[in-house]
Design a protein around this motif. Sequence first.
Motif, PDB file in Angstrom:
ATOM      1  N   SER A 115      -3.834  -0.587  -6.684  1.00  0.00           N
ATOM      2  CA  SER A 115      -4.572   1.123  -6.405  1.00  0.00           C
ATOM      3  C   SER A 115      -6.013   0.471  -6.735  1.00  0.00           C
ATOM      4  O   SER A 115      -7.189   0.791  -6.557  1.00  0.00           O
ATOM      5  CB  SER A 115      -4.252   2.012  -5.934  1.00  0.00           C
TER       6      SER A 115
ATOM      7  N   GLU B 121      -4.727   3.618   0.241  1.00  0.00           N
ATOM      8  CA  GLU B 121      -3.606   4.505  -0.039  1.00  0.00           C
ATOM      9  C   GLU B 121      -3.605   5.233   0.712  1.00  0.00           C
ATOM     10  O   GLU B 121      -4.632   6.432   0.511  1.00  0.00           O
ATOM     11  CB  GLU B 121      -2.968   4.052  -1.353  1.00  0.00           C
TER      12      GLU B 121
ATOM     13  N   ASP C 204      -3.645  -1.419   1.679  1.00  0.00           N
ATOM     14  CA  ASP C 204      -2.416  -0.277   0.220  1.00  0.00           C
ATOM     15  C   ASP C 204      -1.443   0.358   0.449  1.00  0.00           C
ATOM     16  O   ASP C 204      -1.975   1.610   1.292  1.00  0.00           O
ATOM     17  CB  ASP C 204      -3.540   0.167  -0.231  1.00  0.00           C
ATOM     18  N   GLU C 205      -0.097  -0.047   0.526  1.00  0.00           N
ATOM     19  CA  GLU C 205       1.106   0.772   0.736  1.00  0.00           C
ATOM     20  C   GLU C 205       1.573   1.251   2.149  1.00  0.00           C
ATOM     21  O   GLU C 205       1.308   1.727   1.934  1.00  0.00           O
ATOM     22  CB  GLU C 205       1.796   1.374  -0.186  1.00  0.00           C
TER      23      GLU C 205
HETATM   24 MG   LIG Z   1      -1.312   2.557  -5.474  1.00  0.00          MG
END
Ligand SMILES: [Mg+2]
Lengths: 235, 312, 261, 291, 377
Positions: free
Chosen positions: A41, A83, A159-160
């Motif tokens: 991140s 994220e 991000d994810e």
């Molecule tokens: Mg992360």
Amino acid sequence: MLKVDQIDVFYGNIQALKGVSLEVNEGEIVTLIGANGAGKSTLLKTLSGLLKPKNGTIQYLGDSISGKAAQGIVKAGISHVPEGRRVFANMTVEENLELGAFLRKDSKEIHKDIQKVYETFPRLLERRKQLSGTLSGGEQQMLAMGRAIMARPKLLLLDEPSMGLAPLMVKTIFQIIEDINREGTTILLVEQNAHMALSIANRAYVIETGRVIVSGTSAELQASEEIKKAYLGGH
Amino acid sequence: MKKAKGFWLFLILSIIVYGTVQFLINAGILNPFYSNTLIFIGINIILAVSLHLVIGITGQFSIGHAGFLAVGAYISAIFTMKLHLPFPLALIVGGIVAALAGLIVGIPSLRLKGDYLAIATLGFAEIIRIVFLNIDYVGGAAGMQVSHLTTWTYTFICLFITILVIMNFTNSRHGRACISVRENEIAADAMGINTTFYKVIAFAIGSFFAGVAGGLYSHNFYIIQPTNFGFLKSFDILIFVVLGGLGSLSGAVISAILLTLVSTFLQDYPETRMIMYSLVLVIVMLYRPQGLMGTREITDYFGKWKSAKGGN
Amino acid sequence: MGNTPLLQVQDAGIQFGGLKAVSGFNMEIHQGELIGLIGPNGAGKTTSFNLLTGVYVPTEGEILLEGKRLNGLPPYKVTRLGISRTFQNIRLFNELSVLDNVKVAYHSLAKHSIISSIFRLSSHFSGEKEMEEKSIEFLKIFQLDKFKDEKAKNLPYGQQRRLEIARALAAGPKLLLLDEPAAGMNPQETHDLMELIAFIRNELKITILLIEHDMNLVMGICERIYVLDHGQLIAHGTPEEIRNHPKVIEAYLGEEVTNDA
Amino acid sequence: MEWLQQLINGISLGSIYALIALGYTMVYGIIKLINFAHGDVFMIGAFIGFYAIAGWGLGFFPALLLAMTVCAIFGVLIERIAYKRLRNATRIAALITAIGVSLLIEYGVIYVRGAQPEAYPDVFAKKSFDVFGAQISSQSLLILSVSIVLMILLQFIVHKTKIGKAMRAVSHDMDAARLMGINVNNTISATFAIGSAMAGAAGVIFGVYYTKIDPLMGIIPGLKAFVAAVLGGIGIIPGAMVGGLVLGVVETVVSAFGFSLWRDAAAFIILILILLFRPSGIFGKNAREKV
Amino acid sequence: GCNSSKDAGSEGSSSKGGDVIKIGANLELSGPVASYGSGIADGVALAVEEINNAGGVDGKKIEIVKVDNKSDAAEATNGAIKLTSQDKVTAIIGAATSGNTVAQAQIANDNKTILVSPSGTSPTVTVRDDGSVNEYVFRTAFIDPFQGTVAANFALNDLKVKNVAIYADNASDYAKGLAASFKETFEAAGGKIVAQESYVAKDTDFRSTLTRIKAANPEYIFIPGYYEEVGLIVKQAREMGIDVPLMGADGWDSPKLVELAGADALNNTFIINHYSSEDQDETIQKFVKAYGDKYNGKSPDAFNALGYDTVYLLTDAMKRAGTTSDSEKIKDALAATKDLSLITGTITVDENHHLIKSATVLEYVDGKQTFNTKVNP
Ligand SMILES: [Mg+2]
Ligand SMILES: Nc1ncnc2c1ncn2[C@@H]1O[C@H](COP(=O)(O)OP(=O)(O)OP(=O)(O)O)[C@@H](O)[C@H]1O
Ligand SMILES: Nc1ncnc2c1ncn2[C@@H]1O[C@H](COP(=O)(O)OP(=O)(O)OP(=O)(O)O)[C@@H](O)[C@H]1O
Ligand SMILES: [Mg+2]
């Protein structure tokens, strides 16, 4: 398209990235995998201008963007889906989408793009007047992606995106990522779900405690015994 | 073990401080100006530490502490001046009545959070002040004359007890329960902590000692008037706590001492006094927003220093 | 124990404004079971945990723990009766040390009073000592004892999740509720977590109800699974039954069930 | 008639509170800072207006504009110098700083010009309208209408314009706002500029209506405006308006019953009662933290 | 600003100590009533400057040691302790309010330091609850009951009104004292109080209470309080169509009152005062001029004049006592003050350390105070 060269990033005294280098080529899906706290991140935040690298350079389309303010980077065509989604909870779905196009002035085109996002995510159309804070996790993830697309990015940082999503939703999201990519947007994808990520990515980097330890094509990584063991749960 | 050691250290240190000051006063080395400043510092420390329990430990944003000070000041003054009862009794009763007021003020804290709680506590303090303003028995706006009974000894004993009680409370399962309310109320609740109880208890204990401070206050300054207990007074106390470092008891003590000294020292510069005071405030906050001590205690440094030595 | 189930949920539900977040929810859990609760995002899973733990008061139905009615009890009483939980978004006491986080959960099991603590009576010392010893034991189980003086917020993410579970266990539950314990973990970490959950159930004999989107985990260790969709229970059964349940496939799993790993 | 008159009195008083509360609540709404210095910006506005009218002979509207402009700049400066560094600090640290800034402005002004009050010259011919035997002055009508217009304007800015959307985005999540390409610093400055300009306007109007201004005049109205803002639901613009009016009417009614000494107490009692039943104010959404 | 000049008195200050007279000033320089305290400080500074320029007292210059009591009793106590034990002043001037003076009274007595309150008008400043007199405490203003009585008699005998209202500042014991003595005298003479209301200093909106008063139809309203609020009260009352005579006391006296209320609104209002800045008396005009010269043309108000007079009251006693340091002698001289002519009137100190001084009733005509009657105690 994007060339990161030897960057160091700090939080106060803590060094989160140690000489990280990577490249993303136009039209690719590149994925970044690694354990919790590896610095994935942090890397994305640095690329989008939320953090400034202490050393090293970031080149984007031939220009240096290291240390540039976030709004300049957005303008240059990089969008970041952070994220944890980070939707503007007290605003409606539609207002969130409008904010995605904050720097654009072409209101007609913006309107069209909103319709396009609704086509991609019919669920959002149903909820367009709902405050986004009351959406479910999956819906928020769709909104966050839709919002990022609204800036018409050339490079999308994710991000994810699958975190906390139901299996069906994970599939949908990955499907959408591929679709977006097919339409010409380059993608840098951070994922815990290494399986899925590698299955759609062209190339991958593995990052551990702030360093890139392995890189290669998805196929190479999927084949590697070590990677399997550490990140794919192969046991 | 470690904590027991801390206690003895605290006790011995206290006795030394008390004895030295008392000796200096008796010997006439400390003139009334200095001894009065010490008393004032003592009162301010009690106020700071009692508010520290509410804001620093339990995380309840209370900005009406002067209200409890007022209750203690008036009740104890009534006991000595009107009912002619002994001063120590007056101090205790002042504290108890203030604690009751604290219980009442604690109730909104069950429903209110953050800024909403803040304004409600401020409102309560103003209501208390206005009530005294309208009671002729205590002199209304003109105030009430109070005999000078506060001495260094009384102040020190009260200060000692305040710190000891609040320290002991904090370093126990009850204190931890309060901190867990501050850190994450929902999780605290889910861990079986009766959050309601601890919030109210923190208010009650905090206001008890503020009430005691009120008794010392009224018997030190000859007269009490409702205007002495306005919201600016509450802010003063709040400033001690925040400047010291939210959650740090020694921070609250240190900043109460420093700020009282700064303020006393600035009396010599009447024209620029408030300007300098506010500058100190702003500058400290800008450069140390976490307060002088952060969340640490002075003993942490002490411990580190010791262990560093031991390591060598 | 006889035949009374540990937990009975009868037609429970809750409305937020016009939205029926959960309705007509029925569930029975017996001592020693390991149960999964799954469903699409926004199906009402977390909300049903909130109903069980007293965070929300059900607008309909009954919740019984060992036959005792829980409706309307505040969360801390529910915890004391034997249900404790972890949170979907981690909620540790950030500024407290790892050890103190666990000690807080021991709070309601300790006896020493405020008076004894203020006056440092002997019951204070013995009480605190006992809390400390037991807490450290728990930290050891989770291999967190080496971090015991670290502030909770400074732990890596995965350790924070473990600490949350450790803390929930320290509250002495009969029933442990885990809300997406594997979220944000990579497959290897998830695998370790599965072993840990199995250990809690098998060795500590604690009944577990968990929410999870990771099908490897759910299908791998749960004995029975409940499936929620739009606040309604749409299926309930063994992993095998659920995997092939058409409604579940449609709403949750998607067409072909990939069963990798 | 007496009661109608009292109602009118209450609304006039309330619209002053509302006027100050609007700027207060707006700044709060965006950066969640209880800006205790807001009352002092209001005071600065009153003095600028005074010097403009009495010293340089400007008319009411030019003076109003001047005060608004100067206060806007002043507000931005305060934010840049004192608050900006504290964006990531605790809320309470920011509050203490705001108290410090407030004291600094008050005593800075006293240092420069002394503590004595100043009297606003009459800028309007006094006119009273007779409504069923009750008197309404032209000035109170002016205040009420200015407050309503400003409220509508603010509501429009915050909810319909691009900068307004940026403000709301920043208020919820600064980093995410940055990712949208929003310039967070400029957005916050704009918020302070607008909020402080409102305070400046309120200062001038207050001066015209009540005549007396002094360096400490901002303390009580500032506090009352904060109460009004909380009463209405802090951060909510129409809430500030309604909160101000409710406060004004409550105070007036209490005085009208002959309890003028209790009126502040009554105002706070009402506040606490409303908060107990609606913990986030009259218009506040009862947003319980989602677990 | 005027701040640099405020300290004029301490020019030539030296640490030798022997050739200066140290006088403390414990005043409200910040906090809610900062304007009263700083008004006194300005008057004091002018008097000190004049005296020092004229060679001082007994060849010694006066040095003022100022402390700010933040309008707070605790700070006033601290300040008094500091002045007596640190600075070892001969006398303390202050505080502006009775309460903050009372907070210092015992300290002054204990340390044998003279304390003179320029504007503390409550009897309790000099007389303790048990009736004993604070030996070392004096005042420059008259006490409240006197003015209240004057006002009541004036209303009864000169204005010949029967039904009156009282609207008093409840936050000051000064105004409350006046209201009480007015009421007592007025009712004893058969008058009727049809409405009695209060406000609190720093209020700005008086309309609702004035509406109530108006409804009671008084023929006259007595408004004891300070000009800052009174100006607004008079203005708002007139705007609401209350045109009966209004009356107040020395707290009204300030050129600001005219600005605040407006000259029109002030017609048909009366004020009891020590003196009038419009008074053509030579010494008064000299004072007004000197004040204007020092402070950018400002015209002095009652606080300025009382601060100024306090210094002269003190130095007069020093001269008569023949000492500038023996506080016991100076105290006795102060107590024996008789027919001393000051700006705010000719004064005599009585056995309670209250002032016997004549009062003047003035009427506002088009913004100017005009002489109406003189009342002797
Ligand atoms: Mg992360
Ligand atoms: N705001 C912060 N202040 C200090 N340290 C931070 C901060 N944010 C992250 N870190 C630290 O930087 C390191 C990298 O964190 P980062 O969030 O980039 O990890 P990640 O690879 O994204 O992990 P995850 O899978 O948990 O999202 C970690 O050690 C983390 O503790
Ligand atoms: N306090 C609340 N107020 C209003 N609506 C709520 C509240 N809490 C939950 N909801 C709504 O109830 C529904 C169920 O939410 P819940 O959090 O239980 O979903 P979930 O099944 O846990 O989903 P996920 O897998 O994404 O965590 C959602 O639509 C949510 O928006
Ligand atoms: Mg959930």
